[in-house]
Design a protein around this motif. Structure first.
Motif, short mmCIF file in Angstrom:
data_model
loop_
_atom_site.label_atom_id
_atom_site.label_comp_id
_atom_site.label_asym_id
_atom_site.label_seq_id
_atom_site.Cartn_x
_atom_site.Cartn_y
_atom_site.Cartn_z
N ARG A 479 0.86 -1.24 -0.14
CA ARG A 479 0.06 0.02 -0.06
C ARG A 479 0.84 1.36 -0.03
O ARG A 479 0.61 2.24 -0.74
CB ARG A 479 -1.07 0.11 1.08
N ILE B 44 -6.63 -4.97 0.45
CA ILE B 44 -6.50 -4.32 -0.90
C ILE B 44 -5.50 -3.53 -0.88
O ILE B 44 -5.49 -2.63 0.00
CB ILE B 44 -7.91 -3.86 -1.64
N PHE B 46 -4.08 -1.94 -4.16
CA PHE B 46 -4.27 -0.80 -5.13
C PHE B 46 -5.37 -1.16 -6.08
O PHE B 46 -5.65 -2.31 -6.20
CB PHE B 46 -2.64 -1.11 -5.99
N THR B 64 -8.42 -2.92 -12.63
CA THR B 64 -8.16 -3.86 -11.64
C THR B 64 -8.13 -3.56 -10.21
O THR B 64 -8.07 -2.60 -10.05
CB THR B 64 -6.97 -4.62 -12.00
N GLU B 66 -6.20 -4.90 -6.82
CA GLU B 66 -5.24 -6.06 -6.14
C GLU B 66 -4.89 -6.14 -4.89
O GLU B 66 -5.12 -5.16 -3.98
CB GLU B 66 -3.70 -5.30 -6.72
N SER B 67 -4.72 -7.27 -4.43
CA SER B 67 -4.30 -7.78 -3.08
C SER B 67 -2.91 -7.89 -3.04
O SER B 67 -2.06 -7.86 -4.20
CB SER B 67 -5.23 -8.78 -2.49
N VAL B 68 -2.09 -8.36 -2.17
CA VAL B 68 -0.74 -8.62 -2.15
C VAL B 68 -0.49 -9.65 -3.23
O VAL B 68 0.39 -9.58 -3.93
CB VAL B 68 -0.31 -9.15 -0.77
N LYS B 69 -1.20 -10.77 -3.10
CA LYS B 69 -0.91 -11.90 -4.10
C LYS B 69 -1.91 -12.05 -5.16
O LYS B 69 -1.84 -13.26 -5.73
CB LYS B 69 -1.04 -12.94 -2.88
N ALA B 70 -2.69 -11.29 -5.69
CA ALA B 70 -3.73 -11.55 -6.47
C ALA B 70 -4.10 -10.27 -7.18
O ALA B 70 -3.99 -9.10 -6.80
CB ALA B 70 -4.94 -12.21 -5.87
N VAL B 71 -4.36 -10.31 -8.35
CA VAL B 71 -5.13 -9.23 -9.40
C VAL B 71 -6.53 -9.75 -9.78
O VAL B 71 -6.50 -11.02 -10.42
CB VAL B 71 -4.38 -8.99 -10.41
N GLU B 73 -9.82 -8.68 -12.32
CA GLU B 73 -10.30 -7.54 -13.25
C GLU B 73 -11.73 -6.90 -12.76
O GLU B 73 -12.40 -7.80 -11.90
CB GLU B 73 -10.43 -8.12 -14.58
N ARG C 287 4.53 1.01 -10.82
CA ARG C 287 3.74 0.10 -11.21
C ARG C 287 3.87 -0.66 -12.75
O ARG C 287 3.61 -1.62 -12.99
CB ARG C 287 2.30 0.34 -11.01
N THR C 312 2.22 -7.83 -7.78
CA THR C 312 1.26 -8.26 -8.74
C THR C 312 1.58 -7.77 -10.36
O THR C 312 0.98 -7.96 -11.19
CB THR C 312 0.05 -7.16 -8.25
N ILE C 317 2.26 -13.82 -10.81
CA ILE C 317 0.73 -13.37 -10.43
C ILE C 317 -0.14 -12.74 -11.64
O ILE C 317 -1.12 -13.38 -11.95
CB ILE C 317 0.84 -12.20 -9.27
#
Lengths: 485, 132, 443
Positions: A479, B44, B46, B64, B66-71, B73, C287, C312, C317
């Motif tokens: 974040r 979350i 981003f 999209t 994003e969490s730390v480990k997943a994206v 859509e 990013r 990400t 990922i």
């Protein structure tokens, strides 16, 4: 159970580099000045970088202390699936450090670089032989770089056939680098599901293969640790529509001297020298990702190529259909030296034995942990086996909790949450360099953790407890990224 | 992750199968993701949003999350033009976790046809779809 | 074999446990038509001692210092590496560690790479640096792909004074993409001709190398002014980062992205690889950056620590939508570089850069005084171009016999530059050797 490995030790604290030092300190012996100072254009002159000044003692203590916070193959077992964390032989380091190799400029006149050129030529031959393909390029600097090269070869081949194609078939068990590499070449990935046996089915591939598909990317053995038993049939289907087969050779450690990749219908294969061929991981590289091809793709290989004319070695650019260059020079020669030394140290019998023992170790672990953890595919495995956290769900314990607790026992976690087809996947690859005692200790530790999951799950939720740091706040790191100090 | 009965599905929004919600506010629609979606994603980190002025058809990807480990859509629930984006999410993406239907809103759109909001599920239909 | 610990007993016990009768039996499920029928046709195993002799013989054929005086740079440079720095880079806790995906047991690698990122950002004058790419060439290719992503344009411009190998790699990467590469010619003073830029549209990025392949410092302020529109990114690349110990950094000159080869920073040449792709950019583009990033955070007990972050963007990922396909990078080389930068310190880095400059200036002056032509008038760092007379090829060959390599002939890379040679002098080049070179080539 014997005494467990994991303990806490005298592990020092150490701040960041710029939190130390004093202006005017030096860790460097400035070479003697035998020329006068010449004036510099004030317009272009800059202030120089804002680096801390440290003494040699400070620099050494800093990095020695940091090194103590790392788990490494030299300290313990890393059962990471698809990473092949085997022992990194020290003689290889000695060979690569020879000044004749280490100091050589890449653009030396070729008659003054014969030793390294011969090494590269011979290594290409060995890898070609081990894979059963026809030719090799050592230029790619990593596995993903090799995959990119493979995709560029696909592109060049289809272009030469007058029919560029737009899609690539990618199995659901594929490593993320596969679709990423395909995308770099403008290919759209079309997924194909593995069947209930965990392998590709010719039917499923046949359903989506068409003349707009450049080919398929397969990993064999696949990321479930299973041999793709239908691979010949799959290759035939792809070839029948003019497509090519790319082999991700990350799992080569299971089959050296046992399977002939060339005969499976694979057109181009990459290898990971920092996996199968013992070059160290270095905390994330450097590695090397040579590509091995069948004859029809040889003209497209990157240049220059090492050629042999009588007893002389030379670098040749005389390959008009080449895809070009993917590395400024010839690839990661330092890594090649280590793998070359490894192959010469093992010889044909022991390379095969290494694969046999890698598979034995994985089969043994699979057998011993079968009742304790859920085994989604109860079939003969190759050099790695995949479990899941299904049996631990009732205790609200996840794969993440299990492997974090494993650190307290003195082991590095296996690969987790990959492949995506197994929710909560735990992929274990012991490699052949782990002894039976270490494997037994690993098995006992996993069994102890399963028991803790049932009786005292808090131990897992709070793990790891004995490491330099506890679980880190990755959400805050993403974040509010703080990437520079 | 929470149980379904611990999550909120307010009545005054309509829900898409892909877990976005839309709510009529005057002549515009506000768009975000449901409490179920944010709970599944975890923290979350981003949210990537389009630019004001961009237009999307129904079901088209507009961004999209994003969490730390997943994206994941994000798909447009109702066709239209983006007239505002919630740029406070850049510094505080956790708003999507904490208040997915209010402070965590993502887009304000001018729908091509605002009545199309009726094609989306109401809260009961959405909850049923999650149970099934 | 000393890397295979299993005894016959171990094997027997384990086979019994898995209920298979032999090692061969472990592969019984593999279809016969996939099996290899012959043994591997590779040499029989060597003992450690035979391997030493074999490698000794191979290494002895290579032309290296001190036996040979090699006056070449061109993307691979001779610099002294302190014993402390190579000792530290050889620590097996760094060498044999895996990628730091499990941060609790990888804080050593993570903090060291965070320190590398920081010092790299400071050196290049930008806000964020990644954890490494493979080399200067692939770093440039990734930088231009990133410029295209950020700007959403379809064309890039590259100076012809950028390293020829970097340009070839860039062309290879771009071949299947449908994006266009326009080349900018160079001027008689050795810098890039920026004139053509004003007529180029749809330009996502412009790449200029400084010091460039001819060793010349480019006019980077002018380059920044020449960008046709605000969306075009300025990419400044390099093959010798030591230059920024003397000259302004790419960031100070307006770069949006700076990328290049970091081999000079404590990494042996080893015939061209492994090197170190350095990559830095403005924070607003983070990013879209390729490569791994280490970030600072805290653990459950509030203690400062480091983790891989913003993952990400990456292939594991994002898969086909990743900013790059890169997985394994050049972490250990980045570590060697931060150990080198820490050993030199800011003061040492500045002094060493100045010494490099003065060594090359000495050689330049000596060659000028001896009557040789230096065609490019622009300021250089530690390498420069000399135009030798038409029959120099014979002299060059004669010098090889005397174990002197008098620079890199440029005609293979720039056919119009016949008899032009790129010479390099670093802190490792003794004055006596430079004097000897000049003496040998005076007709």
């Amino acid at each position: 159970m014997k005494e467990i490995l994991g303990t806490t030790g005298l592990i020092f604290n150490e701040p960041l580099l710029w939190e130390k030092g004093k202006k005017g300190r030096s860790g460097f012996s400035l070479p003697r000045r035998d020329v006068e100072k010449h004036p510099v254009d004030k317009q272009l002159e800059g202030p120089g970088p804002d680096f801390p000044d440290l003494s040699e003692v400070e620099v050494v203590r800093h990095f020695i202390r940091l090194s103590q916070w790392n788990f490494s193959v030299d300290s313990g077992m890393y059962p990471l699936g698809s990473c092949t964390m085997k022992y990194n032989p020290k003689t290889n380091e000695r060979q690569a450090a020879r000044s004749g190799f280490a100091q050589a400029h890449p653009l030396l006149p070729q008659h003054l670089s014969q030793g390294t050129l011969k090494l590269m030529y011979d290594l290409e031959q060995y890898l070609t032989e081990i894979t059963g393909m026809d030719a090799t390029s050592l230029q790619p600097a990593a596995g993903a770089h090799g995959e990119l090269t493979g995709m560029l070869l696909f592109y060049a081949y289809h272009k030469s056939q007058g029919a560029p194609r737009s899609k690539i078939i990618v199995p659901d068990t594929a490593h993320g680098t596969n679709p990423a590499s395909a995308a770099l070449c403008g290919y759209r990935s079309v997924p194909v599901k593995s069947n209930e046996r965990g392998v590709l089915s010719p039917q499923a591939v046949g359903d989506i293969m068409d003349t707009d598909t450049a080919g398929i990317m397969v990993t064999n053995p696949n990321t479930l640790g299973l041999f793709e038993e239908n691979i010949k049939a799959v290759s035939e289907i792809v070839h029948a529509k003019g497509g090519l087969v790319y082999g991700d050779g990350a799992n080569m450690n299971a089959i050296m001297g046992i399977v002939n990749m060339g005969e499976l219908g694979i057109d181009v294969l990459h290898l990971n020298l920092h996996k199968t061929f013992s070059s160290p991981h270095g905390g994330g590289g450097p590695g090397a990702g040579p590509v091995c091809v069948r004859k029809h793709l040889e003209p497209f290989l990157p240049v220059p190529r090492v050629i042999k004319q009588k007893e002389r070695y030379a670098l040749s650019e005389d390959f008009p259909e080449t895809i070009g260059k993917i590395h400024a020079f010839y690839g990661n020669v330092g890594v090649m030296i280590r793998s070359y030394s490894y192959i010469l140290s093992m010889g044909p019998a022991d390379l095969k034995k290494a694969s046999q023992l890698a598979v034995l170790n994985a089969a043994y672990i699979k057998d011993q942990l079968k009742g304790t953890f859920h085994l989604p595919y109860d079939r003969p495995c190759m050099h790695e086996c995949v479990f899941s956290d299904k049996l631990q769900e009732p205790y609200k314990v996840t794969t993440l909790d299990i492997v974090k607790r494993l650190m307290d026992y003195g082991f590095h976690p296996p690969t987790i949450y990959f492949p995506l087809v197994v929710p909560g996947a735990i992929m274990i690859e012991p490699t052949e360099t782990e002894s039976k005692e270490d494997i037994d200790l690993f098995i006992e530790s996993m069994q102890a953790i399963a028991k803790e999951a049932k009786e005292n799950p808090e131990l897992l939720h709070a793990a790891p407890r004995k490491t330099k740091r506890r679980r880190l706040d990755e959400t805050a790191a993403a974040r509010k990224p703080c990437l520079t100090g | 992750m929470k149980e379904l009965n611990e999550l909120n599905f307010p009545e005054n929004v309509r829900y898409a199968e892909s877990h976005e919600w839309a709510r009529l506010e005057g002549d515009k629609l506000k768009v975000g993701i449901s409490d179920y979606a944010q709970d599944q994603l975890g923290d979350i980190v981003f949210v990537e949003l389009p630019e004001v002025g961009d237009t999307f058809g129904k079901g088209e990807e507009f961004g999209t999350v994003e969490s730390v480990k997943a994206v994941s859509e994000l798909y447009m629930p109702v066709a239209g033009e983006v007239v505002a984006i919630n740029d406070t999410l850049e510094d505080a993406p956790e708003k999507v976790n904490n208040s997915p239907y209010s402070d965590g809103w993502m887009l304000e759109i001018k729908a091509d046809d605002a009545s199309k909001i009726g094609d989306l599920m109401d809260n009961n239909a959405y909850l049923d779809s999650l149970k099934g | 074999m000393r890397y295979l610990p299993h005894t016959a007993d171990d094997i027997a016990t384990m086979l019994k446990a898995v209920q298979i009768d032999s090692l061969e039996g472990l592969f019984a499920h593999i279809p016969q038509d996939c099996r290899r029928r012959e043994t591997l046709k590779i040499p029989e195993a060597l003992t450690e001692w035979e391997l030493n002799d074999h490698m000794d013989a191979l290494a002895a054929t290579m032309a290296v210092s001190p036996e040979y005086k090699v006056f070449m740079g061109a993307g691979s440079y001779a610099h002294y590496v302190p014993a402390a720095a190579s000792f530290l880079a050889g620590r097996s806790e760094f060498v044999t560690a895996y990628t730091p995906y499990q941060p609790e047991v990888s804080q050593g690698t993570l903090q060291a790479i965070y320190e590398y990122q920081t010092l790299t950002a400071r050196l290049l004058g930008l806000e964020v640096a990644n954890a490494s790419q493979y080399d200067g060439a692939s770093a440039l290719a990734e930088a231009m792909l990133m410029a295209i992503r950020v700007s959403r344009k379809k064309t890039i411009a590259v100076s012809s004074a950028v390293h020829p190998m970097y340009r070839r790699v860039l062309a290879t990467y771009f071949e299947p993409t449908g994006f266009n590469i326009r080349e900018l010619p160079y001027l008689p003073d050795g810098t890039t001709d920026l004139g053509p830029l004003k007529d180029m549209d749809d330009l996502g990025g412009v790449a200029i190398q400084s010091p460039n392949f001819f060793g010349c410092m480019e006019n980077l302020e002018a380059a920044k002014q020449s960008l046709p529109d605000k969306k075009t990114l300025l990419v400044i690349c390099f093959s010798e980062p030591l230059a920024y110990g003397l000259y302004k950094s790419p960031g100070q000159c307006g770069a949006d992205i700076a990328c290049g080869e970091g081999q000079s920073l404590g990494i042996p040449r080893t015939f061209g690889g492994p090197g170190l792709g350095m990559f830095a950019a403005k924070m607003k583009y983070v990013r879209n950056m390729p490569g791994r990033l280490v970030g600072q955070t805290v653990d459950e007990e509030g203690k400062r620590g480091h983790v891989l972050t913003l993952a990400t963007r990456e292939q594991h990922i994002r898969r086909e939508k990743a900013t790059s396909n890169i997985c394994t990078n050049h972490s250990l080389c980045a570590l060697a570089a931060v150990m080198y930068m820490a050993s030199l310190g800011g003061s040492g880095f500045k002094e060493l850069a100045r010494l490099n400059y003065d060594k090359a200036e000495y050689l330049k002056e000596a060659l000028r005084k001896a009557g040789f032509k230096l065609p490019f008038s622009r300021l250089t760092f530690n390498e420069f171009v000399v135009e030798f007379p038409d029959d120099f090829k014979k002299t060059y060959q004669g010098l090889l016999q005397k174990k002197i390599i008098a620079g890199l002939p440029l005609v293979d890379f720039y056919p119009e530059l016949k008899n032009h040679y790129l010479l390099c002098a670093t802190e490792t080049t003794a004055r006596a050797d430079m004097d000897a070179l000049v003496k040998e080539i005076i007709p």
